[in-house]
Enzyme design. Structure first.
Site, PDB file in Angstrom:
ATOM      1  N   LYS A  47      42.056 162.485  55.106  1.00 40.14           N
ATOM      2  CA  LYS A  47      42.730 161.199  54.832  1.00 40.14           C
ATOM      3  C   LYS A  47      43.072 160.976  53.358  1.00 40.14           C
ATOM      4  CE  LYS A  47      43.384 159.904  58.295  1.00 40.14           C
ATOM      5  NZ  LYS A  47      44.136 160.696  59.321  1.00 40.14           N
ATOM      6  N   HIS A 102      40.316 171.470  54.849  1.00 39.52           N
ATOM      7  CA  HIS A 102      39.430 170.367  54.445  1.00 39.52           C
ATOM      8  C   HIS A 102      38.073 170.918  54.007  1.00 39.52           C
ATOM      9  CE1 HIS A 102      42.068 167.260  55.855  1.00 39.52           C
ATOM     10  NE2 HIS A 102      41.834 167.388  57.127  1.00 39.52           N
ATOM     11  N   SER A 132      41.044 154.499  55.960  1.00 42.31           N
ATOM     12  CA  SER A 132      41.986 155.321  56.709  1.00 42.31           C
ATOM     13  C   SER A 132      41.263 156.109  57.805  1.00 42.31           C
ATOM     14  CB  SER A 132      42.696 156.272  55.734  1.00 42.31           C
ATOM     15  OG  SER A 132      43.650 157.045  56.394  1.00 42.31           O
TER      16      SER A 132
HETATM   17  S1  PPS Z   1      44.370 164.068  57.817  1.00 46.42           S
HETATM   18  O1  PPS Z   1      44.028 163.597  59.186  1.00 46.42           O
HETATM   19  O2  PPS Z   1      43.170 164.382  57.043  1.00 46.42           O
HETATM   20  O3  PPS Z   1      45.327 165.177  57.852  1.00 46.42           O
HETATM   21  O4  PPS Z   1      45.073 162.812  57.142  1.00 46.42           O
HETATM   22  P1  PPS Z   1      45.871 162.801  55.752  1.00 46.42           P
HETATM   23  O5  PPS Z   1      47.236 163.278  55.970  1.00 46.42           O
HETATM   24  O6  PPS Z   1      45.056 163.445  54.690  1.00 46.42           O
HETATM   25  O7  PPS Z   1      45.874 161.272  55.400  1.00 46.42           O
HETATM   26  C1  PPS Z   1      46.518 160.307  56.201  1.00 46.42           C
HETATM   27  C2  PPS Z   1      46.801 159.135  55.284  1.00 46.42           C
HETATM   28  O8  PPS Z   1      47.899 159.491  54.425  1.00 46.42           O
HETATM   29  C3  PPS Z   1      48.955 158.569  54.638  1.00 46.42           C
HETATM   30  N1  PPS Z   1      50.250 159.239  54.436  1.00 46.42           N
HETATM   31  C4  PPS Z   1      51.087 158.900  53.450  1.00 46.42           C
HETATM   32  N2  PPS Z   1      50.979 157.982  52.471  1.00 46.42           N
HETATM   33  C5  PPS Z   1      52.050 157.866  51.626  1.00 46.42           C
HETATM   34  N3  PPS Z   1      53.181 158.594  51.737  1.00 46.42           N
HETATM   35  C6  PPS Z   1      53.307 159.539  52.698  1.00 46.42           C
HETATM   36  N4  PPS Z   1      54.428 160.241  52.789  1.00 46.42           N
HETATM   37  C7  PPS Z   1      52.228 159.711  53.614  1.00 46.42           C
HETATM   38  N5  PPS Z   1      52.018 160.522  54.689  1.00 46.42           N
HETATM   39  C8  PPS Z   1      50.794 160.206  55.167  1.00 46.42           C
HETATM   40  C9  PPS Z   1      48.727 158.074  56.064  1.00 46.42           C
HETATM   41  O9  PPS Z   1      49.440 156.898  56.314  1.00 46.42           O
HETATM   42  C10 PPS Z   1      47.229 157.901  56.047  1.00 46.42           C
HETATM   43  O10 PPS Z   1      46.810 156.805  55.239  1.00 46.42           O
HETATM   44  P2  PPS Z   1      46.559 155.328  55.798  1.00 46.42           P
HETATM   45  O11 PPS Z   1      45.896 154.592  54.674  1.00 46.42           O
HETATM   46  O12 PPS Z   1      45.692 155.423  57.001  1.00 46.42           O
HETATM   47  O13 PPS Z   1      47.923 154.779  56.091  1.00 46.42           O
END
Ligand code: PPS
Length: 286
Positions: A47, A102, A132
């Site tokens: 996340k 991860h 998240s």
């Molecule tokens: S995972 O399951 O570990 O692969 O998740 P991960 O991709 O690391 O994290 C998901 C959070 O990243 C946000 N996200 C983004 N934020 C900003 N811009 C872009 N382009 C973007 N893509 C993914 C996603 O919304 C999750 O955060 P939260 O706070 O839950 O919205």
């Protein structure tokens, strides 16, 4: 009330969701995988921007052409090395291979330091990571979850959380901060200025893109573009795995949402633990 089954597996000292991860897949990642000089690793605590980097890396390596991100699933383009599908996806990929993980540093591929492979580690404010992950655990049917956020914080701060505690993960990886094959990014910084981060990543990878290509990478990796892209938003994953009635993978994509979730007492407790665990580490989150 959601029914959540605890389906974790302990591997060495960390806990990972069972099924997606097996002893064989974890062994492959740690001990058997043979890194190549032009491999590129996208490393994160869950996340923290994993999917975002998967999109940005795919777009940089296509010179800004959006076709790969519009036609191939993110988890096939930049697969997780520790997952059971990782081995065949990675072994069958032509170089340069883009790989996600991860894993904490002590379980990272042992072959990596013998090569010139590069790695990008993205850090996000742990309180926002916790928020998240709380919402993700409601969607992801393989995750241990809690009905109430207040209860999830305790799980997040415990060693039972997937991939180990945020503090140890980040501290472990930050030992590589002076290694020229590593680039450290912050989720918050990327939110503030995506373009300059895309340029920074491209330079680090030795992929000099022209202005139009950089603009295209930025355009196709915004929160909105990714939320609308079925190849990156997990909308095609069946409800038995990602229960879309509980929410979407792309939730808010902002920084500071922890302010809407932590109680003052929890905030204080978290800060205390943060200060204690991170006392020798100089990072801040805007
Ligand atoms: S995972 O399951 O570990 O692969 O998740 P991960 O991709 O690391 O994290 C998901 C959070 O990243 C946000 N996200 C983004 N934020 C900003 N811009 C872009 N382009 C973007 N893509 C993914 C996603 O919304 C999750 O955060 P939260 O706070 O839950 O919205």
């Amino acid at each position: 009330m959601i029914e959540c089954e605890r389906t974790y597996m302990d591997y060495e000292d960390i806990r990972v969701p069972r099924g997606v991860h097996t002893v064989e897949s974890m062994n492959y990642a740690w001990k058997e995988f043979e890194a190549r000089d032009d491999d590129v690793f996208n490393i994160t605590y869950p996340k923290s921007g994993t999917t975002w980097l998967q999109e940005i890396l795919s777009l940089i390596y296509s010179n800004g052409d959006p076709i790969p991100v519009k036609t191939t699933f993110s988890w096939d383009r930049v697969p997780w090395i520790e997952q059971h599908a990782g081995r065949s996806l990675i072994e069958n990929k032509p170089s340069p291979r883009l790989i996600t993980t991860h894993l904490p540093i002590h379980l990272f591929p042992q072959s990596f330091p013998k090569t010139k492979a590069k790695a990008i580690y993205t850090i996000r404010n742990p309180k926002d990571v916790c928020v998240s992950l709380y919402y993700f655990s409601k969607i992801a049917q393989f995750m241990e979850c809690r009905d109430e956020f207040q209860d999830f914080v305790s799980l997040f701060l415990s060693k039972d959380i997937i991939f180990g505690r945020w503090f140890e993960h980040v501290k472990g990886w930050l030992t590589m901060k002076d290694n020229p094959n590593f680039l450290f990014l912050s989720y918050e910084d990327m939110l503030k200025d995506l373009k300059s981060n895309v340029i920074k990543i491209s330079k680090f990878l030795g992929k000099e893109l022209d202005d139009a290509a950089i603009d295209s990478v930025v355009e196709h990796s915004t929160f909105k573009a990714m939320k609308d892209n079925p190849m990156s938003n997990y909308s095609v994953v069946p409800n038995e795995i990602f229960n879309k009635e509980e929410g979407t993978f792309h939730r808010k994509g902002i920084s500071g949402d922890h302010k809407n979730h932590f109680t003052p007492a929890q905030e204080e407790e978290f800060e205390k633990i943060y200060k204690d665990c991170m006392k020798d580490i100089n990072i801040s989150f805007s």
